[in-house]
Design a protein around this motif. Structure first.
Motif, PDB file in Angstrom:
ATOM      1  N   PHE A  68      -6.500  -0.003  -5.483  1.00  0.00           N
ATOM      2  CA  PHE A  68      -5.312  -0.721  -5.030  1.00  0.00           C
ATOM      3  C   PHE A  68      -5.644  -2.156  -4.645  1.00  0.00           C
ATOM      4  O   PHE A  68      -4.959  -3.095  -5.051  1.00  0.00           O
ATOM      5  CB  PHE A  68      -4.644  -0.020  -3.849  1.00  0.00           C
ATOM      6  CG  PHE A  68      -4.024   1.316  -4.182  1.00  0.00           C
ATOM      7  CD1 PHE A  68      -3.760   1.690  -5.485  1.00  0.00           C
ATOM      8  CD2 PHE A  68      -3.712   2.198  -3.171  1.00  0.00           C
ATOM      9  CE1 PHE A  68      -3.180   2.918  -5.785  1.00  0.00           C
ATOM     10  CE2 PHE A  68      -3.129   3.424  -3.449  1.00  0.00           C
ATOM     11  CZ  PHE A  68      -2.866   3.783  -4.761  1.00  0.00           C
TER      12      PHE A  68
ATOM     13  N   CYS B 194       2.037   1.648  -3.510  1.00  0.00           N
ATOM     14  CA  CYS B 194       0.952   2.131  -4.371  1.00  0.00           C
ATOM     15  C   CYS B 194       0.746   3.629  -4.217  1.00  0.00           C
ATOM     16  O   CYS B 194       0.604   4.352  -5.212  1.00  0.00           O
ATOM     17  CB  CYS B 194      -0.351   1.400  -4.061  1.00  0.00           C
ATOM     18  SG  CYS B 194      -0.410  -0.284  -4.676  1.00  0.00           S
ATOM     19  N   TYR B 195       0.716   4.096  -2.984  1.00  0.00           N
ATOM     20  CA  TYR B 195       0.521   5.535  -2.762  1.00  0.00           C
ATOM     21  C   TYR B 195       1.670   6.342  -3.346  1.00  0.00           C
ATOM     22  O   TYR B 195       1.470   7.452  -3.840  1.00  0.00           O
ATOM     23  CB  TYR B 195       0.357   5.838  -1.270  1.00  0.00           C
ATOM     24  CG  TYR B 195      -1.015   5.539  -0.755  1.00  0.00           C
ATOM     25  CD1 TYR B 195      -2.098   6.367  -1.061  1.00  0.00           C
ATOM     26  CD2 TYR B 195      -1.261   4.424   0.037  1.00  0.00           C
ATOM     27  CE1 TYR B 195      -3.371   6.093  -0.607  1.00  0.00           C
ATOM     28  CE2 TYR B 195      -2.531   4.140   0.498  1.00  0.00           C
ATOM     29  CZ  TYR B 195      -3.578   4.976   0.177  1.00  0.00           C
ATOM     30  OH  TYR B 195      -4.848   4.701   0.619  1.00  0.00           O
TER      31      TYR B 195
ATOM     32  N   GLU C  93      -6.211   5.134  -5.197  1.00  0.00           N
ATOM     33  CA  GLU C  93      -6.412   4.334  -3.996  1.00  0.00           C
ATOM     34  C   GLU C  93      -7.697   3.514  -4.012  1.00  0.00           C
ATOM     35  O   GLU C  93      -7.788   2.494  -3.358  1.00  0.00           O
ATOM     36  CB  GLU C  93      -6.290   5.138  -2.714  1.00  0.00           C
ATOM     37  CG  GLU C  93      -6.940   6.485  -2.589  1.00  0.00           C
ATOM     38  CD  GLU C  93      -6.245   7.639  -3.272  1.00  0.00           C
ATOM     39  OE1 GLU C  93      -6.997   8.416  -3.870  1.00  0.00           O
ATOM     40  OE2 GLU C  93      -5.028   7.795  -3.236  1.00  0.00           O
TER      41      GLU C  93
ATOM     42  N   TYR D  37       0.821  -1.209   0.000  1.00  0.00           N
ATOM     43  CA  TYR D  37       0.000   0.000   0.000  1.00  0.00           C
ATOM     44  C   TYR D  37       0.858   1.263   0.000  1.00  0.00           C
ATOM     45  O   TYR D  37       0.533   2.234  -0.680  1.00  0.00           O
ATOM     46  CB  TYR D  37      -1.002  -0.009   1.155  1.00  0.00           C
ATOM     47  CG  TYR D  37      -2.163  -0.930   0.866  1.00  0.00           C
ATOM     48  CD1 TYR D  37      -3.133  -0.579  -0.066  1.00  0.00           C
ATOM     49  CD2 TYR D  37      -2.277  -2.154   1.494  1.00  0.00           C
ATOM     50  CE1 TYR D  37      -4.190  -1.421  -0.359  1.00  0.00           C
ATOM     51  CE2 TYR D  37      -3.339  -3.007   1.203  1.00  0.00           C
ATOM     52  CZ  TYR D  37      -4.284  -2.634   0.281  1.00  0.00           C
ATOM     53  OH  TYR D  37      -5.323  -3.479  -0.021  1.00  0.00           O
TER      54      TYR D  37
END
Length: 111
Positions: free
Chosen positions: A29, A18-19, A26, A15
């Motif tokens: 994800f 991903c950010y 978001e 996560y």
């Protein structure tokens, strides 16, 4: 595949990754992670129960794109277009990387 060699090793790192590398996505994800896991699981089953060898790791990436595109069709809002766009970008990047790998392989075998 996404222009980085920094790969996450656990869910928290996933996560965070991903950010950092996929801003403004978001909402998708977890769906992307699920699509990748589902593609890996299905491919593992094919190898285990049907004795089909993996010809290329790109099979899993393209299967992930297929899952994302299909699941995008189940969405009703603007998230549908975002997810379809993301799947298309992932597929485009995979094709480009596959082309680079093929070129490098051909150069190494031909001398």
């Amino acid at each position: 595949m996404l222009g980085t060699d920094l790969c996450p090793n656990n869910l928290c790192q996933f996560y965070s990754w991903c950010y950092a590398f996929l801003p403004h996505g978001e909402r998708h994800f977890t769906m992307g992670l699920a699509a990748a896991c589902w593609a890996i699981w299905n491919r593992r089953n094919q190898a285990t129960f049907e004795f089909k060898k993996l010809s290329s790791p790109f099979e899993i990436v393209f299967t992930t794109c297929t899952h994302l595109s299909y699941w995008a069709g189940l969405l009703k809002d603007e998230g549908r277009a975002e997810l379809e766009h993301g799947a298309a970008l992932l597929k485009k990047n995979a094709k480009e990387l596959m082309s680079l790998c093929t070129t490098a392989y051909m150069r190494s075998t031909l001398g």
